[in-house]
Design a protein around this motif. Sequence first.
Motif, short mmCIF file in Angstrom:
data_model
loop_
_atom_site.label_atom_id
_atom_site.label_comp_id
_atom_site.label_asym_id
_atom_site.label_seq_id
_atom_site.Cartn_x
_atom_site.Cartn_y
_atom_site.Cartn_z
N LYS A 143 16.38 17.35 14.54
CA LYS A 143 15.63 17.33 13.47
C LYS A 143 14.02 17.55 14.02
CE LYS A 143 13.63 13.66 10.26
NZ LYS A 143 13.82 12.35 9.62
N LEU A 144 13.30 18.41 13.41
CA LEU A 144 12.05 18.97 14.10
C LEU A 144 11.14 18.11 14.03
CD1 LEU A 144 12.35 22.78 12.79
CD2 LEU A 144 13.20 21.77 15.03
N ASN A 145 9.99 17.95 14.93
CA ASN A 145 8.90 17.06 14.67
C ASN A 145 7.70 17.83 13.72
OD1 ASN A 145 9.74 15.27 16.73
ND2 ASN A 145 9.11 16.63 18.35
N ARG A 146 7.22 16.97 13.19
CA ARG A 146 6.08 17.41 12.07
C ARG A 146 4.78 17.17 12.63
NH1 ARG A 146 8.48 14.12 7.04
NH2 ARG A 146 8.53 12.64 8.54
N GLN A 147 3.94 18.23 12.27
CA GLN A 147 2.58 18.21 12.58
C GLN A 147 1.64 18.11 11.21
OE1 GLN A 147 0.60 18.74 15.38
NE2 GLN A 147 -1.01 18.27 14.33
N PRO A 148 1.24 17.09 11.17
CA PRO A 148 0.35 16.78 9.55
C PRO A 148 -0.82 17.82 9.80
CG PRO A 148 0.68 14.64 11.01
CD PRO A 148 1.19 15.77 11.97
N LEU A 149 -1.06 18.31 8.53
CA LEU A 149 -2.14 19.07 8.25
C LEU A 149 -3.52 18.19 7.62
CD1 LEU A 149 -0.22 21.80 6.33
CD2 LEU A 149 -0.88 22.01 8.75
N ILE A 150 -4.45 18.55 8.06
CA ILE A 150 -5.77 18.07 7.94
C ILE A 150 -6.04 18.23 6.38
CG2 ILE A 150 -8.32 17.99 8.05
CD1 ILE A 150 -7.85 18.76 11.03
N ASN A 151 -6.00 19.68 5.91
CA ASN A 151 -5.97 20.02 4.21
C ASN A 151 -4.62 20.43 3.99
OD1 ASN A 151 -8.81 19.53 4.45
ND2 ASN A 151 -9.17 21.61 5.18
N PRO A 152 -4.10 19.36 2.98
CA PRO A 152 -2.77 20.01 2.61
C PRO A 152 -2.73 21.40 1.86
CG PRO A 152 -3.15 17.63 2.05
CD PRO A 152 -4.34 18.06 2.41
N VAL A 153 -1.78 22.28 1.82
CA VAL A 153 -1.74 23.49 1.17
C VAL A 153 -0.84 23.50 -0.04
CG1 VAL A 153 -0.89 25.75 1.68
CG2 VAL A 153 -1.89 24.53 3.55
N PRO A 154 -1.76 23.92 -1.21
CA PRO A 154 -0.76 23.91 -2.31
C PRO A 154 0.11 24.83 -2.31
CG PRO A 154 -3.25 23.72 -2.88
CD PRO A 154 -3.09 24.15 -1.20
N LEU A 155 1.42 24.65 -3.16
CA LEU A 155 2.33 25.66 -3.20
C LEU A 155 2.67 26.11 -4.72
CD1 LEU A 155 4.98 23.48 -1.10
CD2 LEU A 155 3.49 25.46 -0.34
N GLU A 156 2.38 27.26 -4.90
CA GLU A 156 2.85 27.88 -6.23
C GLU A 156 4.34 28.03 -6.53
OE1 GLU A 156 0.77 31.60 -6.51
OE2 GLU A 156 -1.22 30.79 -6.08
#
Length: 287
Positions: A143-156
Amino acid sequence: AKKTAAAEADVEGEEEGEPSGMGPAPLRWTVEGISARMEQRARLKRSHAQQENTGRKRFRAASLLHGGSGGYGEGDAEGGAREAEADEELRRVFDKADFKRMHVIGQFNLGFLVCRLGRDIFIVDQHASDEIFNFERLQAHTKLNRQPLINPVPLEMSPVEQLVVSDNLNIFHKNGFDIRNSGSFVPCMCAVPYSKNTVFGADDVYEMVDMIQQSQSLSNKHIRPTKVRAMFASRACRSSIMIGQTLDKRTMCRVLDNLETLEAPWNCPHGRPTMRHLFVLQKSTRR
């Protein structure tokens, strides 16, 4: 005088005649017996030829002896087609449970295991076999570790794709992605997998959505983006038994036993075949 003459006659008679039981033994054979033996030998030859042809037919594409694919150094399109044919033949003919029934004959050239299953002789690549075992283990349990994003990226995404994501959030979490719905009900990527040498983004999420839609597996437990698979393949390669490494009998048996537990034991993640058929042993006949 008469007695002497009679004795001499008796002695002469014994010299001229042959004692009973000391003569040559009679030949005990008949034409029918010879014919039966010849027919029996002919049947044995036909049986051996039939068994050898059966071995050739069973492993025609995956055989090194009868013009099948060797799987080494064939980078052209024709070589790739032969590799695919050999892999399909092994899946169809060879039962994975047969790996446990294989008998290890020995190690060849510090890179291959020569094994016997019945009268079939196989060659097993020690590095490729250990690599695919390590790769599937990483696929199943990492299970890979996650890196939180400062600005979430919208997904189309289309409504169907959004439904795919919402129904399989556990798969995205396992791969290190955190996808949430924003206030406008648009899915956003809030975290990505963490890796020192690999950068992940929205394209990897779209790739996973396509994989889930095309997957025939009900559990989708081994869905991994291409970058993650490449990362696991590199780790598995570095931690596997290497070519040139001497193996004892116990280690060689463990390599075969591990292959039986895999979903796809026919190739390493880089495409190198794990095993090929060599030839069928001939039965010796007494003459």
